[in-house]
Write a protein that holds these residues in place. Structure first.
Motif, PDB file in Angstrom:
ATOM      1  N   ASN A   7       0.822  -1.215   0.000  1.00  0.00           N
ATOM      2  CA  ASN A   7       0.000   0.000   0.000  1.00  0.00           C
ATOM      3  C   ASN A   7       0.850   1.255   0.000  1.00  0.00           C
ATOM      4  OD1 ASN A   7      -2.514  -1.271   0.011  1.00  0.00           O
ATOM      5  ND2 ASN A   7      -2.421  -1.592   2.228  1.00  0.00           N
ATOM      6  N   ASN A   8       1.885   1.242   0.849  1.00  0.00           N
ATOM      7  CA  ASN A   8       2.781   2.404   0.922  1.00  0.00           C
ATOM      8  C   ASN A   8       3.449   2.640  -0.426  1.00  0.00           C
ATOM      9  OD1 ASN A   8       3.951   1.266   4.149  1.00  0.00           O
ATOM     10  ND2 ASN A   8       2.342   2.744   3.722  1.00  0.00           N
ATOM     11  N   ILE A  10       2.496   1.764  -3.348  1.00  0.00           N
ATOM     12  CA  ILE A  10       1.557   2.214  -4.383  1.00  0.00           C
ATOM     13  C   ILE A  10       1.316   3.718  -4.282  1.00  0.00           C
ATOM     14  CG2 ILE A  10      -0.895   2.085  -5.036  1.00  0.00           C
ATOM     15  CD1 ILE A  10      -0.662  -0.930  -4.883  1.00  0.00           C
ATOM     16  N   VAL A  11       1.192   4.213  -3.066  1.00  0.00           N
ATOM     17  CA  VAL A  11       1.035   5.668  -2.891  1.00  0.00           C
ATOM     18  C   VAL A  11       2.264   6.384  -3.458  1.00  0.00           C
ATOM     19  CG1 VAL A  11       0.869   7.555  -1.208  1.00  0.00           C
ATOM     20  CG2 VAL A  11      -0.407   5.445  -0.829  1.00  0.00           C
ATOM     21  N   ALA A  12       3.448   5.905  -3.091  1.00  0.00           N
ATOM     22  CA  ALA A  12       4.686   6.579  -3.487  1.00  0.00           C
ATOM     23  C   ALA A  12       4.886   6.552  -5.002  1.00  0.00           C
ATOM     24  CB  ALA A  12       5.876   5.927  -2.782  1.00  0.00           C
ATOM     25  N   THR A  14       2.610   6.081  -7.356  1.00  0.00           N
ATOM     26  CA  THR A  14       1.563   6.896  -7.994  1.00  0.00           C
ATOM     27  C   THR A  14       1.958   8.369  -7.951  1.00  0.00           C
ATOM     28  OG1 THR A  14      -0.130   5.304  -7.334  1.00  0.00           O
ATOM     29  CG2 THR A  14      -0.905   7.491  -7.941  1.00  0.00           C
ATOM     30  N   GLN A  15       2.467   8.795  -6.803  1.00  0.00           N
ATOM     31  CA  GLN A  15       2.870  10.195  -6.658  1.00  0.00           C
ATOM     32  C   GLN A  15       3.987  10.563  -7.631  1.00  0.00           C
ATOM     33  OE1 GLN A  15       5.214  12.385  -4.966  1.00  0.00           O
ATOM     34  NE2 GLN A  15       3.888  13.834  -3.899  1.00  0.00           N
ATOM     35  N   LEU A  18       2.586  10.705 -11.249  1.00  0.00           N
ATOM     36  CA  LEU A  18       1.718  11.853 -11.504  1.00  0.00           C
ATOM     37  C   LEU A  18       2.515  13.158 -11.564  1.00  0.00           C
ATOM     38  CD1 LEU A  18      -1.440  11.140  -9.344  1.00  0.00           C
ATOM     39  CD2 LEU A  18      -1.071  10.695 -11.747  1.00  0.00           C
ATOM     40  N   ASN A  20       5.466  13.464 -12.743  1.00  0.00           N
ATOM     41  CA  ASN A  20       6.395  13.452 -13.871  1.00  0.00           C
ATOM     42  C   ASN A  20       5.731  12.943 -15.138  1.00  0.00           C
ATOM     43  OD1 ASN A  20       9.188  14.065 -12.589  1.00  0.00           O
ATOM     44  ND2 ASN A  20       8.225  12.595 -11.203  1.00  0.00           N
ATOM     45  N   ILE A  47      -0.757  -3.006 -10.762  1.00  0.00           N
ATOM     46  CA  ILE A  47      -1.970  -2.554 -10.045  1.00  0.00           C
ATOM     47  C   ILE A  47      -2.270  -1.092 -10.371  1.00  0.00           C
ATOM     48  CG2 ILE A  47      -2.923  -2.088  -7.746  1.00  0.00           C
ATOM     49  CD1 ILE A  47      -1.165  -4.511  -6.771  1.00  0.00           C
ATOM     50  N   ILE A  48      -1.234  -0.272 -10.366  1.00  0.00           N
ATOM     51  CA  ILE A  48      -1.425   1.162 -10.637  1.00  0.00           C
ATOM     52  C   ILE A  48      -1.944   1.366 -12.064  1.00  0.00           C
ATOM     53  CG2 ILE A  48      -0.227   3.377 -10.890  1.00  0.00           C
ATOM     54  CD1 ILE A  48       1.670   2.415  -8.625  1.00  0.00           C
ATOM     55  N   THR A  51      -5.615   0.355 -12.408  1.00  0.00           N
ATOM     56  CA  THR A  51      -6.560   1.295 -11.788  1.00  0.00           C
ATOM     57  C   THR A  51      -6.673   2.580 -12.599  1.00  0.00           C
ATOM     58  OG1 THR A  51      -5.718   0.475  -9.684  1.00  0.00           O
ATOM     59  CG2 THR A  51      -7.228   2.338  -9.607  1.00  0.00           C
ATOM     60  N   LEU A  57      -8.105   7.713 -16.117  1.00  0.00           N
ATOM     61  CA  LEU A  57      -7.353   8.883 -15.653  1.00  0.00           C
ATOM     62  C   LEU A  57      -6.071   9.053 -16.456  1.00  0.00           C
ATOM     63  CD1 LEU A  57      -7.616   8.182 -11.827  1.00  0.00           C
ATOM     64  CD2 LEU A  57      -8.933   9.859 -13.119  1.00  0.00           C
ATOM     65  N   TYR A  72       3.849   7.798 -17.374  1.00  0.00           N
ATOM     66  CA  TYR A  72       2.425   8.100 -17.139  1.00  0.00           C
ATOM     67  C   TYR A  72       1.964   9.169 -18.119  1.00  0.00           C
ATOM     68  CZ  TYR A  72      -1.585  10.498 -15.095  1.00  0.00           C
ATOM     69  OH  TYR A  72      -2.796  11.117 -14.922  1.00  0.00           O
TER      70      TYR A  72
ATOM     71  N   VAL B  11      -4.771   4.074  -5.199  1.00  0.00           N
ATOM     72  CA  VAL B  11      -4.303   4.765  -6.416  1.00  0.00           C
ATOM     73  C   VAL B  11      -5.258   5.922  -6.742  1.00  0.00           C
ATOM     74  CG1 VAL B  11      -3.878   4.568  -8.903  1.00  0.00           C
ATOM     75  CG2 VAL B  11      -3.191   2.708  -7.379  1.00  0.00           C
ATOM     76  N   LEU B  18      -3.696  14.541  -5.178  1.00  0.00           N
ATOM     77  CA  LEU B  18      -2.560  15.229  -5.794  1.00  0.00           C
ATOM     78  C   LEU B  18      -3.009  16.240  -6.842  1.00  0.00           C
ATOM     79  CD1 LEU B  18       0.084  12.398  -6.255  1.00  0.00           C
ATOM     80  CD2 LEU B  18      -0.101  14.065  -4.429  1.00  0.00           C
ATOM     81  N   THR B  51       1.935   7.347   4.418  1.00  0.00           N
ATOM     82  CA  THR B  51       2.998   7.208   3.418  1.00  0.00           C
ATOM     83  C   THR B  51       3.501   8.566   2.955  1.00  0.00           C
ATOM     84  OG1 THR B  51       1.777   5.279   2.640  1.00  0.00           O
ATOM     85  CG2 THR B  51       3.646   6.005   1.315  1.00  0.00           C
TER      86      THR B  51
END
Lengths: 271, 271
Positions: A7-8, A10-12, A14-15, A18, A20, A47-48, A51, A57, A72, B11, B18, B51
């Protein structure tokens, strides 16, 4: 350092993606900060991607090879686009926006990050997959929109000036004829701004006669560079003597009627 | 609609947060699109907050009450800030940037989304928690930076013009004295731009004598509005007659030496 769980991570990831857009990020960039194995990161990315694509998106592409990684690409769904453009037409249709000379006041629209970022994603999607080196605009109102498009495409912005500036060194200037008024105007660009042989797109807030876009095309020729395409937020389709034929717009402006209604509709591109 | 699992939801929520910095997003906004219960969403948010804060990428605040929800505040770690500013000083220290008149060419820096977005996060963090209504800049080079700061703070941008435009309706113009050259200059702003009693911050690329910042202060007074603070990317600290005392800068410019070295250092704020 502590390990991060899925989970951690995936957050990192994704950030980072997004922040870059359209830049290839090597998987190695994630390994050390997230203290994880490449196989775990690869699973996270699946997974990212799933989704982001399911929610429409954007897209997450894998690029193979030595300089490969993931990239991305911001997108906006058809449904969101339609709602956004409809809402924007409503927001623009207001007596209070009418400025003497049959202009409409749009500063609040062009300088609103919420609106600008969505409009930019609609425009950048149209040029996705083309090899764009720079996004070009001319000062002033279209700058935030052009900036967001350049960010989405992962390239630098170039701002053409109305006059020369001492802080920019040698410049190339051209005269061009405003398509609607017939007046001769000037635009200039620092010689340091772009490399020979660059491929550019021109982004602006408003198109009337297309003279400015034609001027940009001529200016880029002086840099032995090419204009690949044009995108504007609002197209004044009243102008029957456009000097530019091919361009994208989001909204069409049809004038102001006798009851002071601002007449607007989504462009053909959007419908 | 299919259910989304925890990973998918994380995600999606991360993406929404963000893309909407400093805006309060009600949890209800997530329930329907993600087809999940409020308790699940709340747990997702705990993971995201943990996170983001652990990686020092920002803060996620909970706002209680009827109009409550969660709010993402972009931040940048001390370590990343130091590295970014050091790299930027190196990039700026190049003979090729020197423009006759002892200016340095910075267009490529100011129009590069990767650089601008990081610089903007450094500046926006300084004003976080203050009630900022608008970010103000003056055309042209600082616009992308000011735009990103306004986006981070969740407010609109205002661009002050060097001359009046027919498309903007009635304007308020003021004259101001350039702090460094002593020349009288003009700046103007459409009357529609901001509401009376607004609190603003001024963001620009470069400060020399501070005359422009002083001019913005005077212009805002005409709108019965207030300047809360000033942030610039580069401060020319050679100027010993600054008309502005309180402001933030990221880099200090100390001039160009006889070997054509551009002398720069991180500002006191950064060290």
């Amino acid at each position: 350092m502590d390990r991060f769980n899925r989970n951690n991570r995936i957050v990192a990831i994704t950030q980072i993606l997004l922040n870059n857009p359209s830049r290839v990020i090597s998987l190695n960039n994630f390994l050390e900060p997230l203290n994880a194995a490449k196989s775990s990161i690869s699973e996270d990315i699946v997974i990212i991607r799933e989704t982001i694509e399911r929610l429409q998106l954007g897209a997450v592409e894998s690029i193979s090879g030595a300089s490969g990684g993931i990239k991305y690409i911001p997108k906006i769904s058809k449904e969101d686009t339609n709602k956004f453009v409809k809402d924007l037409c409503e927001k623009l249709n207001s007596k209070e926006r009418i400025v003497p000379g049959n202009f409409i006041y749009i500063n609040d629209i062009m300088f609103n990050p919420k609106i600008v970022s969505k409009a930019a994603t609609i425009l950048s999607s149209l040029f996705e997959g083309q090899q764009v080196d720079y996004v070009v605009t001319v000062e002033t109102k279209g700058i935030p929109l052009a900036y967001e498009v350049s960010k989405n495409l992962g390239v630098e912005l170039i701002i053409v000036r109305r006059d020369t500036k001492v802080t920019e060194g040698p410049t190339v200037s051209i005269n061009y004829v405003s398509g609607s008024s017939g007046r001769i105007q000037n635009m200039s660009l620092s010689k340091k701004s772009l490399k020979k042989g660059s491929k550019c797109i021109f982004i602006d807030d408003f198109m009337k006669g297309g003279g400015t876009a034609k001027g940009i095309m001529d200016l880029l020729k002086e840099f032995e560079s090419e204009l690949l395409g044009i995108g504007v937020l609002i197209d004044n389709i009243q102008s029957d003597k456009k000097v530019i034929k091919e361009y994208f717009s989001i909204i069409e402006f049809l004038g102001i009627d006798e009851d002071e209604n601002v007449l607007l509709k989504p462009s053909n591109l959007i419908k």
